[in-house]
Design a protein around this motif. Structure first.
Motif, PDB file in Angstrom:
ATOM      1  N   PHE A   1       0.836  -1.202   0.000  1.00 29.65           N
ATOM      2  CA  PHE A   1       0.000   0.000   0.000  1.00 29.65           C
ATOM      3  C   PHE A   1       0.871   1.253   0.000  1.00 29.65           C
ATOM      4  N   ILE A   2       1.900   1.273   0.844  1.00 32.21           N
ATOM      5  CA  ILE A   2       2.795   2.424   0.953  1.00 32.21           C
ATOM      6  C   ILE A   2       3.542   2.664  -0.354  1.00 32.21           C
ATOM      7  N   ILE A   3       4.061   1.596  -0.940  1.00 28.37           N
ATOM      8  CA  ILE A   3       4.863   1.739  -2.153  1.00 28.37           C
ATOM      9  C   ILE A   3       4.044   2.347  -3.290  1.00 28.37           C
ATOM     10  N   THR A   4       2.808   1.904  -3.450  1.00 29.06           N
ATOM     11  CA  THR A   4       2.000   2.477  -4.529  1.00 29.06           C
ATOM     12  C   THR A   4       1.556   3.907  -4.194  1.00 29.06           C
TER      13      THR A   4
ATOM     14  N   SER B   1       1.242   8.727   4.111  1.00 34.88           N
ATOM     15  CA  SER B   1       1.815   7.367   4.120  1.00 34.88           C
ATOM     16  C   SER B   1       2.440   7.008   5.461  1.00 34.88           C
ATOM     17  N   ILE B   2       2.693   8.011   6.307  1.00 32.71           N
ATOM     18  CA  ILE B   2       3.157   7.712   7.671  1.00 32.71           C
ATOM     19  C   ILE B   2       2.129   6.827   8.368  1.00 32.71           C
ATOM     20  N   SER B   3       0.859   7.021   8.007  1.00 31.85           N
ATOM     21  CA  SER B   3      -0.217   6.194   8.573  1.00 31.85           C
ATOM     22  C   SER B   3       0.020   4.725   8.264  1.00 31.85           C
ATOM     23  N   GLN B   4       0.392   4.437   7.014  1.00 27.53           N
ATOM     24  CA  GLN B   4       0.602   3.054   6.617  1.00 27.53           C
ATOM     25  C   GLN B   4       1.903   2.486   7.189  1.00 27.53           C
ATOM     26  N   ILE B   5       2.920   3.346   7.335  1.00 24.75           N
ATOM     27  CA  ILE B   5       4.158   2.897   7.969  1.00 24.75           C
ATOM     28  C   ILE B   5       3.877   2.499   9.412  1.00 24.75           C
ATOM     29  N   SER B   6       3.104   3.323  10.099  1.00 20.18           N
ATOM     30  CA  SER B   6       2.695   2.992  11.462  1.00 20.18           C
ATOM     31  C   SER B   6       1.899   1.701  11.492  1.00 20.18           C
ATOM     32  N   GLU B   7       1.030   1.541  10.495  1.00 19.60           N
ATOM     33  CA  GLU B   7       0.213   0.331  10.410  1.00 19.60           C
ATOM     34  C   GLU B   7       1.077  -0.914  10.329  1.00 19.60           C
TER      35      GLU B   7
ATOM     36  N   TRP C   1       3.442   6.095  -2.629  1.00 20.49           N
ATOM     37  CA  TRP C   1       4.625   6.887  -2.971  1.00 20.49           C
ATOM     38  C   TRP C   1       4.789   6.986  -4.484  1.00 20.49           C
ATOM     39  N   ALA C   2       4.555   5.879  -5.161  1.00 18.17           N
ATOM     40  CA  ALA C   2       4.690   5.875  -6.620  1.00 18.17           C
ATOM     41  C   ALA C   2       3.730   6.878  -7.252  1.00 18.17           C
ATOM     42  N   VAL C   3       2.485   6.879  -6.781  1.00 14.25           N
ATOM     43  CA  VAL C   3       1.484   7.805  -7.319  1.00 14.25           C
ATOM     44  C   VAL C   3       1.893   9.254  -7.052  1.00 14.25           C
ATOM     45  N   ASP C   4       2.451   9.515  -5.867  1.00 17.08           N
ATOM     46  CA  ASP C   4       2.878  10.870  -5.524  1.00 17.08           C
ATOM     47  C   ASP C   4       4.058  11.317  -6.379  1.00 17.08           C
ATOM     48  N   PHE C   5       5.124  10.528  -6.387  1.00 15.83           N
ATOM     49  CA  PHE C   5       6.348  10.930  -7.092  1.00 15.83           C
ATOM     50  C   PHE C   5       6.175  10.937  -8.610  1.00 15.83           C
ATOM     51  N   LEU C   6       5.269  10.107  -9.126  1.00 17.96           N
ATOM     52  CA  LEU C   6       5.018  10.094 -10.569  1.00 17.96           C
ATOM     53  C   LEU C   6       4.048  11.198 -10.999  1.00 17.96           C
ATOM     54  N   GLY C   7       3.512  11.916 -10.027  1.00 14.15           N
ATOM     55  CA  GLY C   7       2.589  13.000 -10.340  1.00 14.15           C
ATOM     56  C   GLY C   7       1.194  12.542 -10.715  1.00 14.15           C
ATOM     57  N   PHE C   8       0.796  11.346 -10.232  1.00 16.84           N
ATOM     58  CA  PHE C   8      -0.507  10.790 -10.593  1.00 16.84           C
ATOM     59  C   PHE C   8      -1.634  11.249  -9.666  1.00 16.84           C
TER      60      PHE C   8
END
Length: 409
Positions: free
Chosen positions: A137-140, A256-262, A142-149
């Motif tokens: 969940f976190i990786i996607t 995404s800190i939420s998911q890292i905590s999760e 981040w991908a959506v954010d950094f890719l500008g999606f």
């Protein structure tokens, strides 16, 4: 399986609201998130029945993901066209979600079956495996954010492609047996048993009935931040003081800190369940929702960013201690023959009734306090909305403390 299952969801769940706002459809955010709840009223239950009675769960998981991928990719392609309309985009999205939501319960059934076949303890060994779902969940995100999606429908394309991968991989997973045509005594099953509706007999037990009722009440909170946190944090770009802050520019990364905590909180579940029991673990989850919403109301991406960060940290407790512990509670308190149906019922109460009521009510509140005002004066309305959500979670916490009395074990 868990990595891909939640990577599919993470591609759009927290960023779809920003895409809709940018397209001028901010007042429809609640409908897009509530459809997840509406289809969860019946699709997880239906698919759970099918998995219990006719089609092996891992094969049904594959079929559902293949269909979900087809409609999600179609939604992504259509959303990239000029002048797209909600009248077309929404049905495509809704059909994809209708086939995705049952996979959350099906993947639990497949996982629990695989662990049982391997002679492992589901309460002890499942949470570390479930962590990989959060990582996906976190990786996607981040991908959506950094890719500008974030402001585009390309996030739907990414989700659909990952669903295709999981559809293929699911066919390699351990086989989940279906029920035989006879009951344990050798008698023919009743019509209720044949349709898989015998999971509803769990409501005859006080502890299970109260558990499912409060699962619905707490489920009201589940999708609120998924739908509105990203547009809320992004809206700080309209305030000169916060426009250049990292959080306002990269809401998905902050969230995404939420998911890292999760991911970390999942690992605490076996310890907390053993030490405190299901009731106290659920109480901790409910109080975490109060903090989640309250800190959102008070924070900002500038000097108050620490409140956003703490809010995201407690989300791990709020989500995991409820969802994962709840799934384990259902699994350990039901007969093997109805476990898929029971997991489906849990989904109906949480992501079905609860999430539908929650997102539609939240949309009405935000429309009144936020979107009815010009952009430059919306912040007080946002804060009022978050405090209303926090007050609701606190009331649920009090009622749960009074009424839920699980059996001792």
């Amino acid at each position: 399986m868990n990595f891909l299952e939640f990577a599919v969801w993470g591609a759009y769940l927290t960023s779809m609201g920003t895409f809709l706002v940018k397209a001028g459809y901010g007042s429809y955010i609640g409908f897009f998130y509530s459809i997840q709840g509406i289809v969860s009223l019946f699709m997880p239950g239906i698919m759970g029945i099918i998995a219990d009675r006719w089609i092996q769960a891992q094969r049904l998981l594959s079929l559902c993901h293949l269909l979900a991928a087809a409609f999600m990719i179609a939604a992504g392609v259509y959303g990239m066209t000029d002048g797209f309309t909600i009248a077309v985009l929404f049905p495509l999205y809704a059909l994809s979600v209708a086939f995705y939501m049952p996979t959350l319960a099906l993947s639990n059934s497949v996982a629990f079956n695989a662990l049982t076949q391997a002679g492992m303890d589901t309460v002890k060994d499942f949470p570390p495996i479930r962590v990989f779902g959060t990582v996906g969940f976190i990786i996607t995100m981040w991908a959506v954010d950094f890719l500008g999606f974030q402001p585009t429908s390309q996030q739907f394309l990414l989700s659909g492609c990952l669903s295709v991968v999981l559809a293929a991989y699911s066919l390699t997973l351990p086989q989940v047996p279906v029920r035989s045509d006879s009951t344990a005594s050798g008698e023919k099953p009743t019509l209720v048993q044949a349709l898989g509706l015998d999971a509803f007999r769990l409501f005859k037990r006080y502890d299970m009935a109260i558990f499912f009722i409060f699962s619905m009440l707490l489920g009201v909170s589940l999708q609120i931040t998924n739908g509105f946190a990203n547009p809320y944090i992004t809206s700080f770009q309209n305030i000169p003081e916060y426009a250049g802050t990292f959080g306002a520019q990269h809401a998905n990364i902050l969230i995404s800190i939420s998911q890292i905590s999760e991911a970390f909180c999942i690992l605490l579940i076996p310890l907390f369940l053993k030490r405190f029991g299901i009731k106290r673990v659920m109480m901790i989850a409910m109080m975490a929702w109060v903090l989640r919403f309250g800190l959102f109301a008070l924070g900002n991406p500038g000097s108050g960013v620490w409140m956003f960060i703490i809010s995201c940290v407690v989300y791990g407790v709020a989500f995991d201690f409820f969802n994962v512990s709840g799934a384990l509670f259902v699994d350990s308190n039901t007969d093997a023959g109805i476990r898929s149906s029971a997991q489906g019922l849990f989904m109906i109460m949480t992501n079905g009734l609860g999430a539908t009521i929650g997102t539609l009510t939240a949309q009405a509140i935000i429309n009144h306090y936020v979107y009815a005002l010009p952009e430059n004066v919306q912040l007080p309305g946002w804060r009022t909305s978050w405090m209303i959500f926090a007050a609701y979670a606190f009331v649920v916490f009090i009622l749960f403390t009074i009424f839920f009395r699980p059996k001792k074990s």
